[in-house]
Design a protein around this motif. Structure first.
Motif, PDB file in Angstrom:
ATOM      1  N   TRP A 111       5.606  -0.342  27.931  1.00 57.08           N
ATOM      2  CA  TRP A 111       5.089   0.653  28.863  1.00 57.08           C
ATOM      3  C   TRP A 111       4.613   1.911  28.128  1.00 57.08           C
ATOM      4  CZ3 TRP A 111       3.637  -0.305  33.560  1.00 57.08           C
ATOM      5  CH2 TRP A 111       4.252  -1.316  34.304  1.00 57.08           C
ATOM      6  N   SER A 112       5.246   2.235  27.019  1.00 56.46           N
ATOM      7  CA  SER A 112       4.889   3.467  26.315  1.00 56.46           C
ATOM      8  C   SER A 112       3.493   3.420  25.719  1.00 56.46           C
ATOM      9  CB  SER A 112       5.906   3.739  25.199  1.00 56.46           C
ATOM     10  OG  SER A 112       5.707   2.872  24.092  1.00 56.46           O
ATOM     11  N   LEU A 113       2.923   2.242  25.579  1.00 55.81           N
ATOM     12  CA  LEU A 113       1.559   2.143  25.063  1.00 55.81           C
ATOM     13  C   LEU A 113       0.550   2.815  25.984  1.00 55.81           C
ATOM     14  CD1 LEU A 113       1.709  -1.551  23.794  1.00 55.81           C
ATOM     15  CD2 LEU A 113       1.697   0.520  22.380  1.00 55.81           C
ATOM     16  N   LEU A 114       0.978   3.079  27.227  1.00 53.52           N
ATOM     17  CA  LEU A 114       0.114   3.826  28.143  1.00 53.52           C
ATOM     18  C   LEU A 114      -0.172   5.230  27.630  1.00 53.52           C
ATOM     19  CD1 LEU A 114       1.676   2.803  31.574  1.00 53.52           C
ATOM     20  CD2 LEU A 114      -0.531   2.074  30.653  1.00 53.52           C
ATOM     21  N   ILE A 146     -11.015   9.331  28.804  1.00 53.23           N
ATOM     22  CA  ILE A 146     -12.119   9.858  27.999  1.00 53.23           C
ATOM     23  C   ILE A 146     -13.342   8.955  28.084  1.00 53.23           C
ATOM     24  CG2 ILE A 146     -12.874  10.456  25.670  1.00 53.23           C
ATOM     25  CD1 ILE A 146      -9.957  11.215  25.062  1.00 53.23           C
ATOM     26  N   ALA A 147     -13.124   7.631  27.949  1.00 52.93           N
ATOM     27  CA  ALA A 147     -14.244   6.701  27.894  1.00 52.93           C
ATOM     28  C   ALA A 147     -14.898   6.472  29.251  1.00 52.93           C
ATOM     29  CB  ALA A 147     -13.775   5.362  27.315  1.00 52.93           C
ATOM     30  N   VAL A 148     -14.103   6.499  30.322  1.00 55.04           N
ATOM     31  CA  VAL A 148     -14.635   6.164  31.647  1.00 55.04           C
ATOM     32  C   VAL A 148     -15.007   7.408  32.446  1.00 55.04           C
ATOM     33  CG1 VAL A 148     -14.113   4.985  33.821  1.00 55.04           C
ATOM     34  CG2 VAL A 148     -13.302   4.020  31.667  1.00 55.04           C
ATOM     35  N   TRP A 149     -14.368   8.539  32.155  1.00 60.17           N
ATOM     36  CA  TRP A 149     -14.617   9.744  32.952  1.00 60.17           C
ATOM     37  C   TRP A 149     -15.268  10.855  32.137  1.00 60.17           C
ATOM     38  CZ3 TRP A 149     -10.156  13.337  35.075  1.00 60.17           C
ATOM     39  CH2 TRP A 149     -10.739  14.407  35.773  1.00 60.17           C
ATOM     40  N   PHE A 150     -14.568  11.357  31.126  1.00 61.37           N
ATOM     41  CA  PHE A 150     -15.040  12.542  30.426  1.00 61.37           C
ATOM     42  C   PHE A 150     -16.425  12.353  29.792  1.00 61.37           C
ATOM     43  CE2 PHE A 150     -10.569  14.498  29.508  1.00 61.37           C
ATOM     44  CZ  PHE A 150     -10.423  14.747  30.857  1.00 61.37           C
ATOM     45  N   LEU A 151     -16.573  11.298  28.992  1.00 66.92           N
ATOM     46  CA  LEU A 151     -17.843  11.111  28.290  1.00 66.92           C
ATOM     47  C   LEU A 151     -18.997  10.802  29.250  1.00 66.92           C
ATOM     48  CD1 LEU A 151     -16.628   9.146  25.125  1.00 66.92           C
ATOM     49  CD2 LEU A 151     -17.396  11.509  25.241  1.00 66.92           C
ATOM     50  N   THR A 208      -7.701   6.199  20.255  1.00 65.00           N
ATOM     51  CA  THR A 208      -7.390   7.477  20.885  1.00 65.00           C
ATOM     52  C   THR A 208      -7.755   8.647  19.982  1.00 65.00           C
ATOM     53  OG1 THR A 208      -5.557   6.468  22.104  1.00 65.00           O
ATOM     54  CG2 THR A 208      -5.578   8.863  21.946  1.00 65.00           C
ATOM     55  N   VAL A 209      -7.358   8.588  18.717  1.00 64.38           N
ATOM     56  CA  VAL A 209      -7.686   9.658  17.774  1.00 64.38           C
ATOM     57  C   VAL A 209      -9.194   9.854  17.695  1.00 64.38           C
ATOM     58  CG1 VAL A 209      -7.640  10.339  15.342  1.00 64.38           C
ATOM     59  CG2 VAL A 209      -5.587   9.397  16.405  1.00 64.38           C
ATOM     60  N   LEU A 210      -9.913   8.755  17.576  1.00 66.03           N
ATOM     61  CA  LEU A 210     -11.358   8.829  17.405  1.00 66.03           C
ATOM     62  C   LEU A 210     -12.053   9.329  18.667  1.00 66.03           C
ATOM     63  CD1 LEU A 210     -13.221   8.371  15.081  1.00 66.03           C
ATOM     64  CD2 LEU A 210     -13.445   5.964  15.741  1.00 66.03           C
ATOM     65  N   VAL A 235      -4.025   5.260  28.546  1.00 67.06           N
ATOM     66  CA  VAL A 235      -4.530   6.142  29.608  1.00 67.06           C
ATOM     67  C   VAL A 235      -5.530   7.161  29.054  1.00 67.06           C
ATOM     68  CG1 VAL A 235      -3.891   7.920  31.271  1.00 67.06           C
ATOM     69  CG2 VAL A 235      -2.595   5.791  31.168  1.00 67.06           C
ATOM     70  N   PRO A 236      -5.233   7.882  27.956  1.00 64.19           N
ATOM     71  CA  PRO A 236      -6.258   8.786  27.411  1.00 64.19           C
ATOM     72  C   PRO A 236      -7.554   8.070  27.032  1.00 64.19           C
ATOM     73  CG  PRO A 236      -4.126   9.317  26.481  1.00 64.19           C
ATOM     74  CD  PRO A 236      -3.944   8.046  27.257  1.00 64.19           C
ATOM     75  N   ILE A 237      -7.451   6.854  26.500  1.00 69.14           N
ATOM     76  CA  ILE A 237      -8.657   6.094  26.166  1.00 69.14           C
ATOM     77  C   ILE A 237      -9.515   5.879  27.418  1.00 69.14           C
ATOM     78  CG2 ILE A 237      -9.510   3.809  25.478  1.00 69.14           C
ATOM     79  CD1 ILE A 237      -7.129   3.663  23.534  1.00 69.14           C
ATOM     80  N   LEU A 238      -8.879   5.452  28.506  1.00 70.82           N
ATOM     81  CA  LEU A 238      -9.620   5.192  29.740  1.00 70.82           C
ATOM     82  C   LEU A 238     -10.195   6.477  30.327  1.00 70.82           C
ATOM     83  CD1 LEU A 238      -7.252   2.574  31.441  1.00 70.82           C
ATOM     84  CD2 LEU A 238      -9.430   2.150  30.274  1.00 70.82           C
TER      85      LEU A 238
END
Length: 323
Positions: free
Chosen positions: A56-59, A68-73, A142-144, A63-66
């Motif tokens: 579960w901790s992999l979220l 940034i990639a789906v909303w922010f960018l 995530t870092v990238l 979550v940040p990946i999703l």
């Protein structure tokens, strides 16, 4: 009416020094405060205190990946330099996975298998949880993504304005940086001396620390002079602080106390943070090294792609022939 003040952007060397200063002003008082805990408390847990906790901790990365990639960018119409992004991940993810494939048998342990899915993944010596490889994949993404979004939007005022022209004018990417090599050798020498003569675990070598220094500074030794002008230092510093905060939440609060993973002390430098379940200092340093190395490598590939030159010419600075 008074006009707003304007300040010139610092030189790349000054910007790098400011990043180091920002880290120091947090790390130094934190180190003294943590060291003041002379009798650390211990957590008493049952046989299965966090079912699938590691899974579960992999979220924390997913979550940040999703977001940034789906909303922010997309919301700002920003485009990732896709070829540079893929090249960087294609280099870094296998290297991260190799850390487990080769070194997990000497550096890490996984005392609570019930915190994972129980699916073993191949590694030398003994298998590791499948979550380990997902951890490295999502961690680098995530870092990238954080750095790209911060650099291209949130802190875009501090990016190089004529990136393509400056990339094309750069004589060559491969430029030796002696200070990075001297720093790396000095850090490894100090680590060996400390472990052998001053630490509580003098046997063996500080293998994990050596791997981190080598992995973090090899890109710097080879490419720092060429990339320091192009790095968005403000974006890198904020990326570093966010990732460091997440990693400390992950490791100090959850992973070590609940046995998701741990470290073999004989392969560590010998500096353990008692207030954080004897977390080795390497666990704090790893994400600084990862962020620094990732940003440099990404900018190297991005400069190469933006220059429009063949790899040999871009990296070695081969002169173009003019008619």
């Amino acid at each position: 009416m008074p006009q707003p003040r304007s300040y010139a952007s610092p030189s790349p060397a000054v910007a790098a020094g400011i990043v180091i200063g920002m880290l120091a002003m947090v790390v130094i008082p934190a180190a003294f405060t943590l060291h003041s805990v002379s009798s650390p408390g211990s957590l008493s847990v049952g046989p299965n205190p966090s079912p699938h906790g590691y899974t579960w901790s992999l979220l924390l990365f997913i979550v940040p990946i999703l977001v940034i990639a789906v909303w922010f960018l997309p919301s700002e119409g920003l485009e990732i330099p896709q070829r540079a992004f893929r090249w960087t991940l294609g280099i870094l993810v296998p290297i991260g996975c190799l850390l487990d494939v080769i070194f997990a048998q000497w550096f890490f342990s996984f005392p609570n298998p019930k915190a994972t899915l129980g699916i073993p993944a191949p590694a030398l010596g003994r298998p590791v949880p499948i979550e380990e490889y997902i951890f490295y994949l999502t961690g680098f993404i995530t870092v990238l993504l954080l750095y790209v979004w911060l650099s291209e939007y949130w802190l875009a005022a501090y990016t190089v304005e004529d990136y393509r022209d400056e990339a094309h004018a750069l004589p060559g990417l491969l430029q030796f940086h002696p200070m990075s090599l001297v720093l790396g050798v000095a850090l490894i020498a100090i680590a060996i001396i400390y472990k052998k003569w001053f630490s509580s675990v003098p046997d063996g070598w500080p293998g994990y620390f050596i791997v981190l220094v080598a992995g973090g500074l090899i890109p710097s030794v080879s490419f720092f002079p060429a990339t320091r002008r192009f790095i968005n230092w403000r974006a890198m510093s904020l990326t570093m602080f966010i990732i460091l905060l997440v990693s400390l939440l992950w490791e100090a609060t959850l992973a070590l106390p609940y046995g998701w993973w741990n470290y073999q002390h004989h392969a560590m430098l010998g500096v353990f943070i008692g207030a954080w379940s004897d977390l080795p200092v390497e666990a704090v340093l790893v994400w600084l090294a990862v962020t620094y190395g990732t940003v440099i490598l990404f900018e190297v590939v991005k400069i190469w792609q933006a220059s429009g030159r063949a790899a040999k010419e871009a990296f070695l600075g081969t002169k173009q022939k003019h008619l």
